[in-house]
Scaffold this motif. Structure first.
Motif, PDB file in Angstrom:
ATOM      1  N   PRO A 226       0.803  -1.224   0.000  1.00 37.24           N
ATOM      2  CA  PRO A 226       0.000   0.000   0.000  1.00 37.24           C
ATOM      3  C   PRO A 226       0.836   1.274   0.000  1.00 37.24           C
ATOM      4  N   MET A 227       1.985   1.228   0.692  1.00 36.34           N
ATOM      5  CA  MET A 227       2.874   2.393   0.691  1.00 36.34           C
ATOM      6  C   MET A 227       3.371   2.680  -0.716  1.00 36.34           C
ATOM      7  N   GLY A 228       3.813   1.652  -1.422  1.00 32.94           N
ATOM      8  CA  GLY A 228       4.305   1.840  -2.783  1.00 32.94           C
ATOM      9  C   GLY A 228       3.219   2.332  -3.714  1.00 32.94           C
ATOM     10  N   ALA A 229       1.997   1.786  -3.588  1.00 37.05           N
ATOM     11  CA  ALA A 229       0.886   2.234  -4.422  1.00 37.05           C
ATOM     12  C   ALA A 229       0.569   3.696  -4.182  1.00 37.05           C
ATOM     13  N   THR A 230       0.633   4.119  -2.927  1.00 39.08           N
ATOM     14  CA  THR A 230       0.353   5.516  -2.583  1.00 39.08           C
ATOM     15  C   THR A 230       1.427   6.437  -3.145  1.00 39.08           C
ATOM     16  N   MET A 231       2.691   6.040  -3.003  1.00 39.38           N
ATOM     17  CA  MET A 231       3.791   6.841  -3.540  1.00 39.38           C
ATOM     18  C   MET A 231       3.699   6.946  -5.053  1.00 39.38           C
ATOM     19  N   LEU A 232       3.338   5.850  -5.704  1.00 38.32           N
ATOM     20  CA  LEU A 232       3.227   5.866  -7.157  1.00 38.32           C
ATOM     21  C   LEU A 232       2.069   6.751  -7.594  1.00 38.32           C
ATOM     22  N   HIS A 233       0.966   6.695  -6.884  1.00 40.61           N
ATOM     23  CA  HIS A 233      -0.166   7.566  -7.192  1.00 40.61           C
ATOM     24  C   HIS A 233       0.218   9.032  -7.005  1.00 40.61           C
ATOM     25  N   ASN A 234       0.953   9.312  -5.939  1.00 37.67           N
ATOM     26  CA  ASN A 234       1.364  10.692  -5.661  1.00 37.67           C
ATOM     27  C   ASN A 234       2.313  11.203  -6.733  1.00 37.67           C
ATOM     28  N   LYS A 235       3.122  10.325  -7.279  1.00 39.93           N
ATOM     29  CA  LYS A 235       4.098  10.732  -8.293  1.00 39.93           C
ATOM     30  C   LYS A 235       3.435  10.982  -9.637  1.00 39.93           C
ATOM     31  N   ASN A 236       2.484  10.127 -10.001  1.00 35.36           N
ATOM     32  CA  ASN A 236       1.882  10.218 -11.327  1.00 35.36           C
ATOM     33  C   ASN A 236       0.568  10.980 -11.356  1.00 35.36           C
ATOM     34  N   GLY A 237      -0.047  11.169 -10.200  1.00 37.45           N
ATOM     35  CA  GLY A 237      -1.356  11.801 -10.180  1.00 37.45           C
ATOM     36  C   GLY A 237      -1.274  13.317 -10.247  1.00 37.45           C
ATOM     37  N   THR A 238      -2.411  13.943  -9.961  1.00 39.04           N
ATOM     38  CA  THR A 238      -2.494  15.402 -10.038  1.00 39.04           C
ATOM     39  C   THR A 238      -2.281  16.054  -8.681  1.00 39.04           C
ATOM     40  N   TYR A 239      -2.179  15.260  -7.638  1.00 39.31           N
ATOM     41  CA  TYR A 239      -2.028  15.836  -6.312  1.00 39.31           C
ATOM     42  C   TYR A 239      -0.619  16.390  -6.124  1.00 39.31           C
ATOM     43  N   GLN A 240      -0.530  17.520  -5.446  1.00 43.85           N
ATOM     44  CA  GLN A 240       0.758  18.136  -5.167  1.00 43.85           C
ATOM     45  C   GLN A 240       1.122  18.015  -3.685  1.00 43.85           C
ATOM     46  N   ASP A 241       0.359  17.209  -2.970  1.00 42.57           N
ATOM     47  CA  ASP A 241       0.655  17.024  -1.550  1.00 42.57           C
ATOM     48  C   ASP A 241       2.015  16.383  -1.375  1.00 42.57           C
ATOM     49  N   LEU A 242       2.617  16.631  -0.230  1.00 45.19           N
ATOM     50  CA  LEU A 242       3.958  16.115   0.051  1.00 45.19           C
ATOM     51  C   LEU A 242       3.882  15.112   1.183  1.00 45.19           C
ATOM     52  N   VAL A 243       4.592  14.016   1.017  1.00 43.16           N
ATOM     53  CA  VAL A 243       4.620  13.009   2.063  1.00 43.16           C
ATOM     54  C   VAL A 243       5.377  13.529   3.279  1.00 43.16           C
ATOM     55  N   TRP A 244       6.470  14.227   3.062  1.00 43.38           N
ATOM     56  CA  TRP A 244       7.209  14.861   4.160  1.00 43.38           C
ATOM     57  C   TRP A 244       7.387  16.342   3.821  1.00 43.38           C
ATOM     58  N   TRP A 245       7.341  17.184   4.800  1.00 36.49           N
ATOM     59  CA  TRP A 245       7.485  18.605   4.549  1.00 36.49           C
ATOM     60  C   TRP A 245       8.414  19.211   5.603  1.00 36.49           C
ATOM     61  N   ASN A 246       9.510  19.816   5.122  1.00 39.37           N
ATOM     62  CA  ASN A 246      10.464  20.484   6.010  1.00 39.37           C
ATOM     63  C   ASN A 246      10.957  19.577   7.136  1.00 39.37           C
ATOM     64  N   ALA A 247      11.124  18.324   6.808  1.00 38.71           N
ATOM     65  CA  ALA A 247      11.645  17.389   7.806  1.00 38.71           C
ATOM     66  C   ALA A 247      13.151  17.281   7.659  1.00 38.71           C
TER      67      ALA A 247
END
Length: 443
Positions: A283-304
């Motif tokens: 599920p982690m990989g599927a989510t990362m792949l969706h985030n990379k190819n999709g239209t969402y600009q959300d960030l998994v980590w921010w200023n970490a």
């Protein structure tokens, strides 16, 4: 429930009008309340009738049975114990001893009173259907009709025993967290998501703790949908047993958890159908792949703050030399998020060290789902000194595009650490010397 329990929820000043009779009788004597023709009469009316007739037998829609008459005697004792005054009716909130109003309730809840702290904002923001959000709200508020809660309302005529475990009270905690079936399913979910030991220790203890495992927006949203699917599936399993006499196997529940969570993410976050097979195993990989190819600009980590531990290995045997690179990246919780190992064409130990640093740097910045500061740790003092001088403008930067980009990136820093602190990176680099291919993976 004793005769004072009902009043402990709300206090009343004044003539104690109709609310008291309704609250007391409905909670302790639900059958009598249903049979009463005086549901909406005030206490004052009831007392006046008592003074005239010295009985309450006149107010029932049918003749009472013997055991119901025994309860009536208890109600009569209760009525006789009430004394009224001429003050105006007023509902008093026991939290602050004053008349209830919306402003005071907001002030108390905003002040962080532990009696009113819940996960309400988290629940209403989970990417699941509204029906599931409402279910989670009921779960957290203790409003689900478990056998324990029904027993509290109806008394011992309704068993509070768990229909599956027997001999154990069916409470919210038992159904969703403490039963052996629930623990087995939470263990399955932890393994499905490849959680580390620290994360696993937080799973299946409480809703608040379980929801808070991931901090990143996209991964956290997918994880919370999975948690919601687990809780909903556990509730459906319980209802199937009670109403349909069917008990779903853990394997079947696991498959439905994966299906339900993905279906919700498809509807709420536009996950594509092509990701379903990957979702079932990673599920982690599927989510990362969706985030990379999709239209969402959300960030998994921010200023970490991230740390990359790198090393280069260079060996010389007669006229032949071989080299390898290796390392890994950790997040702020010291959880492994990236690892690499592979051969290198470096002509010197220094260049092998540089190549390892650059590989970690390029891998880090290539992930659109990651944005933060990276501290690269190496045991090569020469490269650390070169990096510091070039960044300060006291030295000419070598004509190497990736090295120039690294030096000019304000979010990247290279620091020195002795070899003994880089044992794992050194082992990965040594393995890379003997490898034919470069291996790297996001965890």
């Amino acid at each position: 429930m004793n005769e004072c329990d009902a009043l402990q929820t709300m206090n009343f000043k004044g003539s104690l009008s109709r609310y008291l009779l309704k609250l007391r009788v409905q909670l302790k004597y639900p059958r009598l309340y249903r049979l009463s023709s005086w549901k909406n009469h005030s206490i004052q009316d009831t007392l006046r009738a008592w003074e005239i007739y010295h009985t309450l037998d006149f107010q029932w829609v049918r003749e009472l049975r013997s055991w119901e008459k025994d309860q009536i005697r208890e109600v009569e004792v209760l009525v006789q114990s009430i004394s009224l005054n001429s003050s105006e009716d007023q509902v008093i909130w026991k939290v602050n001893g004053e008349a209830y109003n919306t402003k005071s309730s907001i002030e108390i809840m905003s002040a962080g009173d532990p009696r009113f702290i819940g996960n309400w904002n988290q629940i209403w923001k989970i990417k699941v259907p509204h029906k599931i959000q409402t279910f989670l709200w009921k779960l957290e508020a203790g409003a689900l009709p478990t056998n324990e809660s029904i027993n509290l309302r109806l008394g011992d005529e309704f068993s509070k025993e768990c229909p599956r475990c027997r001999g154990v009270t069916e409470s919210v905690n038992h159904i969703f967290w403490n039963s052996l079936e629930a623990k087995s399913i939470w263990c399955m979910v932890a393994n499905w998501w490849s959680l580390n030991a620290t994360q696993k220790s937080k799973v299946g203890n409480s809703l608040k703790e379980t929801l808070s495992i991931f901090k990143g927006i996209m991964v956290s949203a997918a994880w919370k949908a999975s948690v919601a699917a687990v809780l909903w599936s556990l509730w459906l399993r319980r209802n199937n047993l009670i109403f349909n006499h069917y008990w779903e196997t853990i394997n079947s529940s696991a498959a439905m958890i994966k299906y339900r969570s993905f279906k919700w993410l498809r509807a709420e976050m536009n996950f594509t159908e092509e990701l379903y097979n990957l979702w079932q195993v990673n599920p982690m990989g599927a989510t990362m792949l969706h985030n990379k190819n999709g239209t969402y600009q959300d960030l998994v980590w921010w200023n970490a703050e991230f740390k990359a531990f790198t090393d280069g290995s260079w060996k010389f045997n007669g006229s032949i030399h071989s080299a390898g690179i290796g390392g890994y990246i950790e997040d702020t919780n010291q959880s492994l998020i990236f690892i690499f190992s592979g051969p290198s064409k470096a002509a010197s130990p220094k260049e092998a060290e540089r190549e390892a640093i650059i590989f970690a740097y390029k891998s880090f910045i290539s992930q659109r789902s990651i944005q933060g500061r990276l501290q690269i740790i190496t045991d090569c003092l020469t490269l650390v000194d070169e990096f510091q001088k070039c960044r300060a403008g006291n030295s000419t930067i070598e004509d190497h595009a990736d090295w120039i980009g690294l030096i000019k990136n304000p979010y990247i820093k290279i620091v020195y650490s002795p070899r003994e602190n880089l044992t794992s990176a050194h082992e990965l680099a040594a393995q890379g010397v003997n490898s034919e291919y470069s291996l790297h993976a996001w965890c």
